[in-house]
Scaffold this active site. Structure first.
Site, PDB file in Angstrom:
ATOM      1  N   TYR A 121     -66.061  50.788 -72.743  1.00  0.00           N
ATOM      2  CA  TYR A 121     -65.348  50.859 -73.853  1.00  0.00           C
ATOM      3  C   TYR A 121     -65.397  49.261 -74.931  1.00  0.00           C
ATOM      4  O   TYR A 121     -65.255  48.400 -74.213  1.00  0.00           O
ATOM      5  CB  TYR A 121     -64.020  51.059 -73.536  1.00  0.00           C
ATOM      6  CG  TYR A 121     -62.975  51.126 -74.601  1.00  0.00           C
ATOM      7  CD1 TYR A 121     -62.538  52.423 -74.963  1.00  0.00           C
ATOM      8  CD2 TYR A 121     -62.585  50.217 -75.210  1.00  0.00           C
ATOM      9  CE1 TYR A 121     -61.782  52.690 -75.972  1.00  0.00           C
ATOM     10  CE2 TYR A 121     -61.558  50.346 -76.558  1.00  0.00           C
ATOM     11  CZ  TYR A 121     -61.203  51.779 -76.734  1.00  0.00           C
ATOM     12  OH  TYR A 121     -60.437  52.004 -77.883  1.00  0.00           O
ATOM     13  N   GLU A 319     -59.535  31.513 -66.057  1.00  0.00           N
ATOM     14  CA  GLU A 319     -60.621  32.408 -66.505  1.00  0.00           C
ATOM     15  C   GLU A 319     -61.914  31.647 -66.948  1.00  0.00           C
ATOM     16  O   GLU A 319     -63.035  31.722 -66.307  1.00  0.00           O
ATOM     17  CB  GLU A 319     -60.129  33.230 -67.560  1.00  0.00           C
ATOM     18  CG  GLU A 319     -61.447  34.158 -68.224  1.00  0.00           C
ATOM     19  CD  GLU A 319     -61.195  34.959 -69.716  1.00  0.00           C
ATOM     20  OE1 GLU A 319     -61.597  35.795 -69.900  1.00  0.00           O
ATOM     21  OE2 GLU A 319     -60.067  34.329 -70.298  1.00  0.00           O
ATOM     22  N   HIS A 412     -63.757  61.793 -30.094  1.00  0.00           N
ATOM     23  CA  HIS A 412     -64.540  60.672 -30.362  1.00  0.00           C
ATOM     24  C   HIS A 412     -65.495  60.294 -29.315  1.00  0.00           C
ATOM     25  O   HIS A 412     -66.642  60.084 -29.231  1.00  0.00           O
ATOM     26  CB  HIS A 412     -64.023  59.315 -30.988  1.00  0.00           C
ATOM     27  CG  HIS A 412     -63.203  59.558 -32.461  1.00  0.00           C
ATOM     28  ND1 HIS A 412     -62.665  60.353 -33.022  1.00  0.00           N
ATOM     29  CD2 HIS A 412     -63.790  58.659 -33.413  1.00  0.00           C
ATOM     30  CE1 HIS A 412     -62.583  60.235 -34.291  1.00  0.00           C
ATOM     31  NE2 HIS A 412     -63.344  59.177 -34.541  1.00  0.00           N
TER      32      HIS A 412
END
Length: 428
Positions: A121, A319, A412
């Site tokens: 986008y 950031e 199992h």
């Protein structure tokens, strides 16, 4: 710009973009309409929200050719050079499948598989973001993704920015659709008559895009819910106030909720930077946005020592972190939490945003404490490989069965033991 002596814990965390109930309901309605009506819904929403009725959703070759005519050749050359830098950097992140053989003949390994299809986008509106195209597409290509789709909202003439189209074309991307908002996210997740669905969605957008990505997560993967941009500058008395002020404002002009912070042990520098920020604000085209960001989320923190300043930076987990000190390389090892680290006065944050080669898609809102920036890893899957030898199974079957029975999973245990029975052996 506020100047404070650092006497408290710091945090960049701002409210997470969850939207209002009305916004969330609007997004759910849009997604459901796109799932139900496909292309028809995409065209209806594009007319309603973007003011243009599209004949075709996909960008044509003619439009791509026109984009090259609209863009100056020098800018095209810069886009090409930036792409080369970004590709060179991300090539070093590429992982390879591997296998190891143990003495008993067991082979273990990891298989790296690129995603089949991803969607990007690219935000629209008044700005154009060719850098978003480069930063998302190139690591996908390095990873080996075969199908890369771009969606972006058109302008009132039904066009996308020339810079976006040229960047996409330079990278060989042909599948580009003129749709935006929540409806674009829905199309990428569920598909329509024209658009085939993808496996993972990347890229930032407005609140409706963010909410749509939340809604479709699970049907597809998403990269992150991006928050407002942020920068922290760690500086000492050797830094230049005018340069730091310019860097702080480079993030403040993004968004009224962007955060710009200076942390320094120098009160003299703090006072000079505060004055410079006010002076430089006066000539910024996006003055109102930047001023609001500085007022709400801008600050200068003065510490007693550089050690305290570094501790503050790690608490903020920004950031973007710029380290403008006498010897930043001697301090970088002490930084634990930052999305991207810019070392020295010539490494201004926009260098990484556009051209150096590192990725500018980075964790925000303090999430750099536990997450990383966009990389080739985001575009691949890792499958473990197990080739267990007969020798290993004979040696370890009883142990495996014991663990299975400890968890109450009898089938199992028997699945392992059956193989030994067929070989004439018995488990204890």
């Amino acid at each position: 710009m506020k100047i404070e002596r650092l006497t408290r814990a710091l945090s960049l965390k701002r409210s997470i973009e969850t939207g209002t109930e009305q916004q969330r309901q609007t997004v759910r309605t849009i997604i459901e309409e796109v799932r139900r009506k496909g292309d028809e819904a995409l065209k209806e929403y594009t007319e309603r929200f973007d003011g243009v009725l599209l004949e075709s959703l996909q960008v044509s070759k003619q439009e791509m050719d026109q984009a090259y005519e609209q863009l100056d050749s020098s800018l095209i050359a810069i886009i090409r050079e930036a792409a080369e830098n970004i590709r060179e950097y991300h090539e070093r992140q590429k992982r390879e499948s591997w296998m190891m053989m143990k003495e008993d003949g067991t082979i273990l390994g990891q298989k790296i598989t690129p995603l089949d299809a991803v969607g990007l986008y690219v935000p629209g509106g008044t700005a154009a973001y060719p850098s978003s195209v480069l930063m998302n597409v190139i690591p996908a290509q390095v990873a080996g993704v075969k199908r890369i789709v771009i969606v972006s909202p058109p302008d009132a003439q039904g066009s996308l920015p020339a810079g976006v189209l040229v960047a996409a074309c330079e990278l060989g991307i042909q599948e580009i659709y003129k749709i935006g908002g929540a409806q674009a996210i829905a199309a990428l997740a569920y598909g329509t008559e024209t658009i085939q669905p993808v496996d993972k969605i990347f890229g930032p957008g407005n609140i409706y895009v963010a909410l749509a990505k939340r809604e479709v997560f699970g049907q597809v993967a998403i990269d992150m819910i991006a928050g407002p941009s942020e920068i922290v500058v760690l500086a000492d008395e050797t830094a230049k106030a005018n340069e730091i002020a310019a860097d702080l404002l480079s993030q403040a002009e993004h968004d009224e909720r962007a955060s710009s912070i200076l942390v320094t042990p120098s009160m003299k520098l703090a006072l000079e930077v505060a004055s410079e920020v006010e002076a430089q604000l006066e000539t910024l085209p996006r003055k109102e946005i930047a001023a609001a960001a500085i007022e709400q989320y801008g600050a200068i923190y003065v510490t007693e020592t550089m050690e305290e300043a570094i501790a503050a930076v790690n608490e903020l987990a920004p950031e973007h972190l710029e380290m403008i000190t006498n010897d930043p390389m001697s301090l970088v090892g002490q930084i634990r939490h930052a999305g991207a680290i810019f070392l020295g006065r010539f490494s201004s944050e926009p260098v990484g945003d556009y051209f150096a080669g590192t990725n500018h898609v980075l964790p925000t809102n303090g999430t750099a404490r536990f997450s990383s920036g966009l990389s080739v890893d985001e575009f691949v899957k890792k499958s473990s490989l197990i080739l267990y030898s007969e020798q290993a199974l004979v040696a370890n079957a009883a142990k495996i069965a014991a663990l299975a029975r400890l968890e109450g999973l009898e089938a199992h245990a028997r699945a392992v033991e059956e193989r030994l029975k067929k070989q004439g052996g018995e488990t204890s």
